[in-house]
Design an enzyme around this catalytic site. Sequence first.
Site, PDB file in Angstrom:
ATOM      1  N   GLU A  47       0.267  25.693  80.473  1.00 46.36           N
ATOM      2  CA  GLU A  47      -1.187  25.659  80.439  1.00 46.36           C
ATOM      3  C   GLU A  47      -1.666  24.777  81.572  1.00 46.36           C
ATOM      4  O   GLU A  47      -1.059  23.742  81.848  1.00 46.36           O
ATOM      5  CB  GLU A  47      -1.647  25.070  79.104  1.00 46.36           C
ATOM      6  CG  GLU A  47      -3.103  25.255  78.873  1.00 46.36           C
ATOM      7  CD  GLU A  47      -3.485  24.928  77.424  1.00 46.36           C
ATOM      8  OE1 GLU A  47      -2.591  24.792  76.588  1.00 46.36           O
ATOM      9  OE2 GLU A  47      -4.692  24.815  77.192  1.00 46.36           O
ATOM     10  N   GLN A  74      -5.083  24.002  84.672  1.00 39.88           N
ATOM     11  CA  GLN A  74      -6.501  23.818  84.914  1.00 39.88           C
ATOM     12  C   GLN A  74      -7.307  25.096  84.656  1.00 39.88           C
ATOM     13  O   GLN A  74      -8.355  25.083  84.033  1.00 39.88           O
ATOM     14  CB  GLN A  74      -6.670  23.368  86.369  1.00 39.88           C
ATOM     15  CG  GLN A  74      -8.071  23.337  86.883  1.00 39.88           C
ATOM     16  CD  GLN A  74      -8.904  22.301  86.152  1.00 39.88           C
ATOM     17  OE1 GLN A  74      -8.371  21.358  85.577  1.00 39.88           O
ATOM     18  NE2 GLN A  74     -10.216  22.497  86.149  1.00 39.88           N
ATOM     19  N   GLU A  99      -4.153  29.593  80.706  1.00 37.75           N
ATOM     20  CA  GLU A  99      -2.752  29.614  80.279  1.00 37.75           C
ATOM     21  C   GLU A  99      -1.913  30.512  81.183  1.00 37.75           C
ATOM     22  O   GLU A  99      -2.427  31.406  81.851  1.00 37.75           O
ATOM     23  CB  GLU A  99      -2.672  30.121  78.846  1.00 37.75           C
ATOM     24  CG  GLU A  99      -3.309  29.139  77.875  1.00 37.75           C
ATOM     25  CD  GLU A  99      -3.161  29.545  76.422  1.00 37.75           C
ATOM     26  OE1 GLU A  99      -2.858  30.726  76.179  1.00 37.75           O
ATOM     27  OE2 GLU A  99      -3.342  28.679  75.562  1.00 37.75           O
ATOM     28  N   VAL A 100      -0.602  30.253  81.163  1.00 35.05           N
ATOM     29  CA  VAL A 100       0.334  31.125  81.875  1.00 35.05           C
ATOM     30  C   VAL A 100       1.258  31.729  80.823  1.00 35.05           C
ATOM     31  O   VAL A 100       1.790  31.016  79.975  1.00 35.05           O
ATOM     32  CB  VAL A 100       1.179  30.341  82.899  1.00 35.05           C
ATOM     33  CG1 VAL A 100       2.060  31.305  83.694  1.00 35.05           C
ATOM     34  CG2 VAL A 100       0.292  29.563  83.834  1.00 35.05           C
ATOM     35  N   ASP A 104       0.438  18.582  96.849  1.00 37.91           N
ATOM     36  CA  ASP A 104       0.994  18.220  95.542  1.00 37.91           C
ATOM     37  C   ASP A 104       2.440  18.686  95.434  1.00 37.91           C
ATOM     38  O   ASP A 104       2.852  19.202  94.401  1.00 37.91           O
ATOM     39  CB  ASP A 104       0.150  18.833  94.422  1.00 37.91           C
ATOM     40  CG  ASP A 104       0.371  18.113  93.098  1.00 37.91           C
ATOM     41  OD1 ASP A 104       1.060  17.071  93.080  1.00 37.91           O
ATOM     42  OD2 ASP A 104      -0.137  18.615  92.066  1.00 37.91           O
TER      43      ASP A 104
HETATM   44  N1  ADE Z   1       4.349  29.354  85.925  1.00 39.35           N
HETATM   45  C1  ADE Z   1       4.768  28.546  84.959  1.00 39.35           C
HETATM   46  N2  ADE Z   1       6.015  28.853  84.629  1.00 39.35           N
HETATM   47  C2  ADE Z   1       6.416  29.892  85.415  1.00 39.35           C
HETATM   48  C3  ADE Z   1       7.591  30.605  85.543  1.00 39.35           C
HETATM   49  N3  ADE Z   1       8.667  30.345  84.802  1.00 39.35           N
HETATM   50  N4  ADE Z   1       7.642  31.556  86.469  1.00 39.35           N
HETATM   51  C4  ADE Z   1       6.590  31.818  87.237  1.00 39.35           C
HETATM   52  N5  ADE Z   1       5.419  31.138  87.152  1.00 39.35           N
HETATM   53  C5  ADE Z   1       5.350  30.195  86.237  1.00 39.35           C
END
Ligand code: ADE
Length: 854
Positions: A565, A567, A570-571, A705
């Site tokens: 998660e 900014q 969610e991913v 970063d």
């Molecule tokens: N973002 C967060 N985790 C990831 C992952 N394992 N692969 C690609 N993008 C991501």
Amino acid sequence: MIWMRWHIFLVILSGAVRSQVNPGVCRYPLGMTGGKIQDEDISASSQWSESTAARYGRLDFDDGDGAWCPDVVAEAKSLKEFLQIDLRTLHFVTLVGTQGRHADGMGNEFAQSYRIKYSRDGVRWVSWHDRNGGQVIDGNKNPYEVVLKDLEPPIIARFVRFMPVSDPSMTVCMRVELYGCEWLDGLVSYSAPVGQEMTFQNLHVYLNDTVYDGTVDHSMTEGLGQLTDGSWGLDNFTQSQVYGVWPGYDYVGWTNASFPSGSVEMVFEFDRVRNFTSMKVHCNNMYTSGVRAFQQAVCYFRSESDWEARPVSFKPEADNTNTSARFVTVALGHRMASAIKCRFAFSDAWMMFSEIAFQSGTAVYNTSLIPRKRGHPSAHPGGDPTHKIDDSNTRILIGCLVAIIAILLAIIVIILWRQVWQKMLEKTSRRMLDDELTARLSAHREAFAHRHSSISSDAESTSTYERVFLLGSDYQEPTQPLRKAPEFQATENLAVIDASPDEPPNNSTEEVPHYAEADIVNQQEAVSSPGYSVTAVPVPLPPGRDGALEEFPREKLTFKEKLGEGQFGEVHLCEANGMQDFMKEDEDGVENEPILVAVKTLREDATKNTRNDFLKEIRIMSRLRDPNIIRLLAVCVESDPLCMITEYMENGDLNKFLSRHKLQDSGEEQKDTSSTISYSTLIRMATQIASGMKYLSSLNFVHRDLATRNCLVGTNYTIKIADFGMSRNLYRGDYYRIQGRAVLPIRWMSWESILLGKFTMASDVWAFGVTLWETLTLCKEQPYSQLSDDQVIENTGEFFRDQNKQVYLPRPACCPDAVHSLMQSCWRRNAKERPSFQHIHSTLLQHQADLDMD
Ligand code: ADE
């Protein structure tokens, strides 16, 4: 704030003390119960036995045989039996309490009724009587209950006697208490002509002093009465606050016609020589009915035998507008006297007084501002009359309270002061750092300007230092570098200035975009947006492919799990059906098989700014193509929620990945290789990061970063620099929030980024050095873990000062000299002396080859 409270307290305090006794509040137990009255001051006409002596006559006490009981033989001469209390000084007594003898159930004697006698000098005794002349007070009905009786009118006395009125057949015992307060006026008597009768609108208005306790014939002598009973008359003299009394009851008044001298003379006698400040005379002023306050008061003083020749004279201002009764204050000029004689001159047909009070020395009463309504049985604003505060100690009590509050305030002030002082010290040291910085760097600048015709042209021509990309206005005010005065940045001409006016600063936690995320977003915009002024060359991105980035049908995404998660939102890990069509150039996809992808979704409640940033990031990422940079595969932007679909990295972020592993011991045969990792693999990983950064630097992208948390691990230790902003929530501790503005990864930042807000390829190199350190220590601890955030910033100051006081990250255990010196070269003070990613990459590549050879 505190001083305001203090002020309010003083105002309340000053409101609670006044120069006139208030019978409504003057109701404190005088010391029979509390023990303030000594045994020797309690006496009696007789006692039944030693165990029922006068000293046992204290209310609520069970000592001895439980009460004072007079000699039974004396019963018949009931009027002569008394229990006497000497209060030692004059007191204003408003209430009396009586109780019988209970003695834990052994006694059953009490006084059904009693009388009160009192004296101010112990010689002249006065029988108390109520307003109707009644002297007998109803007493107790049982031996245990306390019966309280208001003395209406109150008395001013030093000696008080309780005289049981006994039924001869009944044995009497008493326990008593007096309630009131000290009589601070010290007035023992006033003498005045007897008050007169007025006929007003067919009413007989009696203006005599009905409760005067002295001798009354032609004049009143040696007594006190209505003028000292603590209550004052109403505006209309025919009315009274006392229920059921006759017109004029509150006032003592005289007609001008009876006094050829045109004035009324009064003499006031006091208990001792006093230093008089003022006299307050409460006067009626119903001038519409011929009644006015006096026209003049002339007062003479006597401290020994004769009246002094020099009087004090006072003329109040005539008031023909207001008929309210009022106190007229006569300043007595600190004259010393034990007697005062005043002549009050008429200013109209009648003159009426209801109260006269004297102020001498520091004597003030502790009493409320609200006068008591005289005569109403329920009117006890003082609350429970049996409360245990002793008025004679009130001033001491107030003094103590004031002292305690003053001490507390002093403590609070000291604490606040210390805090302010600490903050000031902190600020001063930071300002000193800034000043030093300014001085130092302007010296550099001058030297620099000498050598080069233009700083800006120089800035554009050097590859590792001069490229400065924008900080988004949302997370750092562009006009303000982190710790530097704006004019410095302006003259340095290196940083991006002026925020776009239509992008308001965004201070909330949610609104502050991630540092790197905003960075990458702004790189492209910086050169094109008219709202920014920038000293930077356009970014030579690869030929635009973003136009070719196609919309992916979101129904072909199957949610698998949440990866993280950040900014934007969610991913998720998703299965994407038919993604191969979107990855045309990639050979390795198996036709028609669903593939795993990472889907980053924009929060539904995202602000317009965040949404724009998300779209900008898509545009930028779509142009990046490198084996060590995470690849954007497709997007869903035609409907909400916006999504970007990137390749999936099976082993998650490098930080987590490494911290799960141990360094493989080079000497030993390792059994469980799943949890260990070799040094050469670490170097391979670092080389890949360097390679990805080399690619970004070739585009003049500044990442801002770079850290292991922002690198992803795929199969076979593949590393890709990824996610420009997803790690903030997960690695909150790595970021330092500058009040409401940017969240900064200070432990990875170069000194010039922290102090000057300057971000360049060279500051990315600094961050790479830290990332290399993390990699070789397998992320077992945070960089500078033993330093607080503030100490990290202080250390940055040491880097700037360059007095060899700066602290560096220690050499990782597995790190050979060559790699350690490469790492340290990334932290060189002079950004231009730091290696380029090109150099770093080739050095690591060589090192890797050397390791492979071994
Ligand atoms: N973002 C967060 N985790 C990831 C992952 N394992 N692969 C690609 N993008 C991501």
